[in-house]
Design an enzyme around this catalytic site. Structure first.
Site, PDB file in Angstrom:
ATOM      1  N   LEU A  42       0.850  -1.367  -0.136  1.00 36.67           N
ATOM      2  CA  LEU A  42      -0.047   0.010   0.076  1.00 36.67           C
ATOM      3  C   LEU A  42       0.829   1.223  -0.029  1.00 36.67           C
ATOM      4  O   LEU A  42       0.498   2.290  -0.609  1.00 36.67           O
ATOM      5  CB  LEU A  42      -1.108  -0.063   1.223  1.00 36.67           C
ATOM      6  N   ILE A  45       1.826   2.392  -3.516  1.00 33.79           N
ATOM      7  CA  ILE A  45       0.756   3.263  -4.257  1.00 33.79           C
ATOM      8  C   ILE A  45       0.613   4.600  -3.606  1.00 33.79           C
ATOM      9  O   ILE A  45       0.417   5.536  -4.259  1.00 33.79           O
ATOM     10  CB  ILE A  45      -0.480   2.368  -4.230  1.00 33.79           C
ATOM     11  N   GLU A  46       0.967   4.860  -2.490  1.00 37.62           N
ATOM     12  CA  GLU A  46       0.568   5.762  -1.784  1.00 37.62           C
ATOM     13  C   GLU A  46       1.846   6.643  -1.820  1.00 37.62           C
ATOM     14  O   GLU A  46       1.520   8.008  -2.254  1.00 37.62           O
ATOM     15  CB  GLU A  46       0.462   5.704  -0.147  1.00 37.62           C
ATOM     16  N   SER A  47       3.104   6.507  -1.873  1.00 42.59           N
ATOM     17  CA  SER A  47       4.197   7.391  -1.692  1.00 42.59           C
ATOM     18  C   SER A  47       5.270   6.928  -2.569  1.00 42.59           C
ATOM     19  O   SER A  47       6.302   7.670  -2.785  1.00 42.59           O
ATOM     20  CB  SER A  47       4.620   7.511  -0.409  1.00 42.59           C
ATOM     21  N   TYR A 149      -7.787   3.042  -7.225  1.00 45.49           N
ATOM     22  CA  TYR A 149      -7.070   2.878  -6.054  1.00 45.49           C
ATOM     23  C   TYR A 149      -6.892   1.367  -5.638  1.00 45.49           C
ATOM     24  O   TYR A 149      -5.665   0.842  -5.705  1.00 45.49           O
ATOM     25  CB  TYR A 149      -7.487   3.413  -4.692  1.00 45.49           C
TER      26      TYR A 149
END
Length: 384
Positions: A42, A45-47, A149
């Site tokens: 995750l 994908i976030e950062s 997402y």
């Protein structure tokens, strides 16, 4: 999957390399909270596994916490630190937040959607869908970003696991997790002091310690602990007390030299050389070149600070003909007048910069067409 395997191949290779610095921590934390280890993807994908990246909305860190959500899960911010950028603290906060979201929906796809859009938007989508309780059923009613997402997360989890089947290899990071260790500070410290004594630049320091917003590491209780390359540990142990002393001198109020002090000053005896400070030079670099110490140079020149000015004259006691390569082991001599360096196995901008008395940031400026995360043996790197 096509997007990450074709259009974003380089990004996939980069995050595969960065994962070596973070995934052990992620897995340990997720296991502690009894959560699926696949949630480590995750953060990709976030950062993109960049702890200092900030979104347009203000979300920050590896796990992209908004300020209020971060505060809710114990992540503090002040003038010196922002714990949303701390890999250990933010990962623990993300695990607790994800666990709470899963308890709300009893479905991981729904929990991930809520992590992205917020529980309020997910609950609104549930109502608009007529009470449906799966992600795919409420997906048309979610914000556009959240509609992509969960598919992005699934695709990245696949790519990080089966990248070899798509001929994607990890791009070597500047440093690996196993090449670092943690030390705890006795007092406050400024990264300029570390640069002066060890040649550890602020940019390289922040890569391993992204929590700090400035060059000042504050004194706290319990003490601040920093992550350091193992190669620096020996020097740290040998010079820790001197480091704090230099730091207090460096950042103390300037001391004005009086006429009586000037009158009492006498030139040092023995082999002495007048050295004129050039751009990029530090006391540690000059001391290494002349086979002396930082403390000796400061004492000889009545220096109250390690800060130097270009053109400043220093009297240095040492060999009559200083070695221009004394900062490098004899087994790996370099030409200090060299303008380029040929990449060898194990080289990166960090150790090349240290070898030539410069910084990784300066090497990036001098080599705009080179990707520091994708250096190849035989490539030429401009060092001056």
């Amino acid at each position: 999957i096509h997007y990450f395997a074709k259009k974003r191949r380089k990004f996939t290779g980069i995050v595969l390399g960065r994962s070596r610095l973070y995934f052990d921590l992620f897995e340990e934390t997720l296991a502690k909270h009894d959560l699926p280890l696949e949630l480590k993807y995750l953060s990709v994908i976030e950062s993109g596994l960049r702890p200092q990246v900030k979104s347009r909305a203000g979300a920050l860190g590896l796990w992209q916490f908004m300020y209020r959500t971060g505060k809710l899960y114990g992540l503090e911010e002040n003038s010196y630190i922002d714990e949303r950028m701390d890999p250990i603290l933010s990962t623990d906060a993300a695990a607790r937040y994800l666990k709470k979201l899963y308890e709300m929906y009893d479905d991981w796809n729904m929990a991930l959607a809520a992590y992205n859009a917020g529980p309020g938007n997910v609950n609104k989508a549930i109502r608009r869908s007529g009470g449906k309780m799966t992600y795919w059923e409420i997906r048309p009613f979610l914000p556009r970003e959240t509609q992509g997402y969960v598919p992005n997360f699934i695709a990245m989890a696949y790519m990080m696991t089966y990248h070899a089947e798509h001929n994607i290899v990890p791009i070597e990071p500047l440093i690996n997790d196993f090449e670092t260790d943690t030390i705890c500070l006795k007092k406050s410290l400024n990264t300029a002091t570390l640069d002066s004594l060890f040649g550890w630049s602020h940019e390289s320091f922040i890569q391993l310690n992204p929590i700090y917003k400035t060059k000042h590491v504050p004194e706290t209780n319990p003490p601040q602990c920093i992550r350091m390359p193992i190669s620096f540990i020996k020097d740290w142990i040998a010079h820790e007390d001197s480091l704090y002393q230099l730091d207090s001198l460096y950042f103390a109020s300037p001391v004005v030299e009086t006429k009586s002090e000037k009158a009492n000053y006498s030139a040092p005896s023995g082999n002495a050389t007048t050295h004129i400070v050039r751009s990029g030079e530090t006391l540690s670099l000059i001391a290494s070149r002349y086979g002396t110490t930082v403390n000796q140079i400061m004492s000889t020149n009545n220096l109250r600070t390690t800060k130097l000015k270009i053109g400043q004259k220093l009297i240095v006691q040492g060999p009559a003909n200083p070695s221009k390569s004394s900062t490098t082991p004899s087994s790996n001599k370099i030409d200090s007048n060299a303008k380029t360096h040929t990449i060898q196995s194990g080289d990166n901008f960090w150790n090349i910069a240290k070898r030539y008395g410069t910084t990784a940031k300066r090497l990036e400026e001098l080599n705009p067409n080179l990707d520091p995360t994708d250096l190849k043996i035989g490539q030429k790197v401009r060092v001056k």
